[in-house]
Each structure stands twice: as C-alpha cells, then as structure tokens.
Design a protein around this motif. Sequence first.
Motif, PDB file in Angstrom:
ATOM      1  N   VAL A   1     135.232 -18.373 105.985  1.00 21.53           N
ATOM      2  CA  VAL A   1     134.094 -19.291 106.086  1.00 21.53           C
ATOM      3  C   VAL A   1     133.696 -19.493 107.548  1.00 21.53           C
ATOM      4  N   LEU A   2     134.684 -19.658 108.412  1.00 27.50           N
ATOM      5  CA  LEU A   2     134.401 -19.897 109.832  1.00 27.50           C
ATOM      6  C   LEU A   2     133.914 -18.654 110.561  1.00 27.50           C
TER       7      LEU A   2
ATOM      8  N   TRP B   1     137.339 -12.885 115.072  1.00 29.75           N
ATOM      9  CA  TRP B   1     138.638 -13.085 115.730  1.00 29.75           C
ATOM     10  C   TRP B   1     138.919 -14.551 116.055  1.00 29.75           C
ATOM     11  N   PRO B   2     137.961 -15.306 116.584  1.00 25.12           N
ATOM     12  CA  PRO B   2     138.262 -16.717 116.841  1.00 25.12           C
ATOM     13  C   PRO B   2     138.624 -17.503 115.573  1.00 25.12           C
ATOM     14  N   SER B   3     137.955 -17.175 114.469  1.00 23.79           N
ATOM     15  CA  SER B   3     138.276 -17.910 113.236  1.00 23.79           C
ATOM     16  C   SER B   3     139.671 -17.546 112.734  1.00 23.79           C
ATOM     17  N   VAL B   4     140.060 -16.273 112.837  1.00 27.92           N
ATOM     18  CA  VAL B   4     141.399 -15.868 112.407  1.00 27.92           C
ATOM     19  C   VAL B   4     142.448 -16.519 113.301  1.00 27.92           C
ATOM     20  N   LEU B   5     142.218 -16.512 114.610  1.00 35.53           N
ATOM     21  CA  LEU B   5     143.187 -17.120 115.532  1.00 35.53           C
ATOM     22  C   LEU B   5     143.303 -18.627 115.312  1.00 35.53           C
ATOM     23  N   LEU B   6     142.180 -19.282 115.088  1.00 36.35           N
ATOM     24  CA  LEU B   6     142.193 -20.726 114.838  1.00 36.35           C
ATOM     25  C   LEU B   6     142.932 -21.048 113.539  1.00 36.35           C
TER      26      LEU B   6
ATOM     27  N   LEU C   1     147.856 -22.658 110.436  1.00 36.47           N
ATOM     28  CA  LEU C   1     148.928 -22.301 109.508  1.00 36.47           C
ATOM     29  C   LEU C   1     150.291 -22.397 110.189  1.00 36.47           C
ATOM     30  N   GLY C   2     150.384 -21.934 111.410  1.00 37.98           N
ATOM     31  CA  GLY C   2     151.649 -22.023 112.141  1.00 37.98           C
ATOM     32  C   GLY C   2     152.073 -23.457 112.388  1.00 37.98           C
TER      33      GLY C   2
END
Length: 170
Positions: free
Chosen positions: A70-71, A78-83, A88-89
């Motif tokens: 969605v983001l 890449w920014p949405s996956v990293l965020l 999650l971490g």
Amino acid sequence: MSRTPTWLLACLTLVIGFALARVTGVRALGAVVLLAGVGWCLAREVRATPWWRLAVVVVVGAVCFVASHVLADRVGAWPSVLLCSAALGASTALLIGGRRRVAQPAGRPGWGRRATEWLLTYVGPAQIGDPRRPARAATADERAREEELRTTLVREVGPDGTTYLVERRD
C-alpha cells in the motif's frame, strides 16, 4: 547463525524476499523467501515463546507485508519495504525479545504457584455447596473424623515446594 536475533531475521525476511522478487521478476520466489523466513522464525522460537505471541508476530508480519504494498505507491517500493520491515522487527523484538529465556529451575515453583499457595492460606480451598445457605453445625462424627485426621497426619513440604499430608511419625 544461532546467535542472530529473531527480530533481525524477521526484518531480513521482508527485505530479501522483496529484493529477490524485484531482481528475478518472479514474485513467487519472494513469497517462498517470506514463507521460509516465517517458518524459520517460528521454529527458532516455538519452545521459548508462548503460542499467542508467535501468532501476533505472524499477523503483524502479514500486516506489514500488505502495508508495504500500500505504501509503495506513496513513498516508493524500497522505502516502504524498509519502513515495514523495521516495524516488523520492532514488534518482533517487543513481543519475542532479543534475549533467551531461561527455564524455571526444577526445585522452585513458579510465581503463579507461589501466589496461589499464599492465597490459599487466607481463602482456603474451594468449597462445594451453596455459599448463601447458612452453615450447619458439624456432627459428632465429623468432629471425630477431623480430630483423627489432625492427630494422625502432618503437613510436609517436598523439595519441589509441593505440600503433602503424611502420617505422623511419633
């Protein structure tokens, strides 16, 4: 690799799954990485973590996976996956923790057992019957049985903290 914290594995699962899907163009490979990462994290923590915490982490992982899609339209892929992998971490670290839990020593009961035994000294064991009815007086047979039990039995505490009734050794 066994010293790698589970929260880091959860983060890397999202990032590596996305990177593999992006590089190869095959989204199913990213899904395989995600499922393998979930399985690996669960296998590492299944003995040390309550089931409900593991379930919450899996649900948070699914929510982060959807949120990254969605983001991606708003902030980029890449920014949405990293965020989302950072979220999650962090949630995995809070729910599962980074440190290993040590099992309770065999000779000492847990805090729940100790609290229950402390409360039993004040409230006593569970009673059978209607508590609203007036109490009746004990019969002579019941009083004699009570006296016999008090004179022939003694309460002892075992090495594991369990209370037992044993015959008096006089």
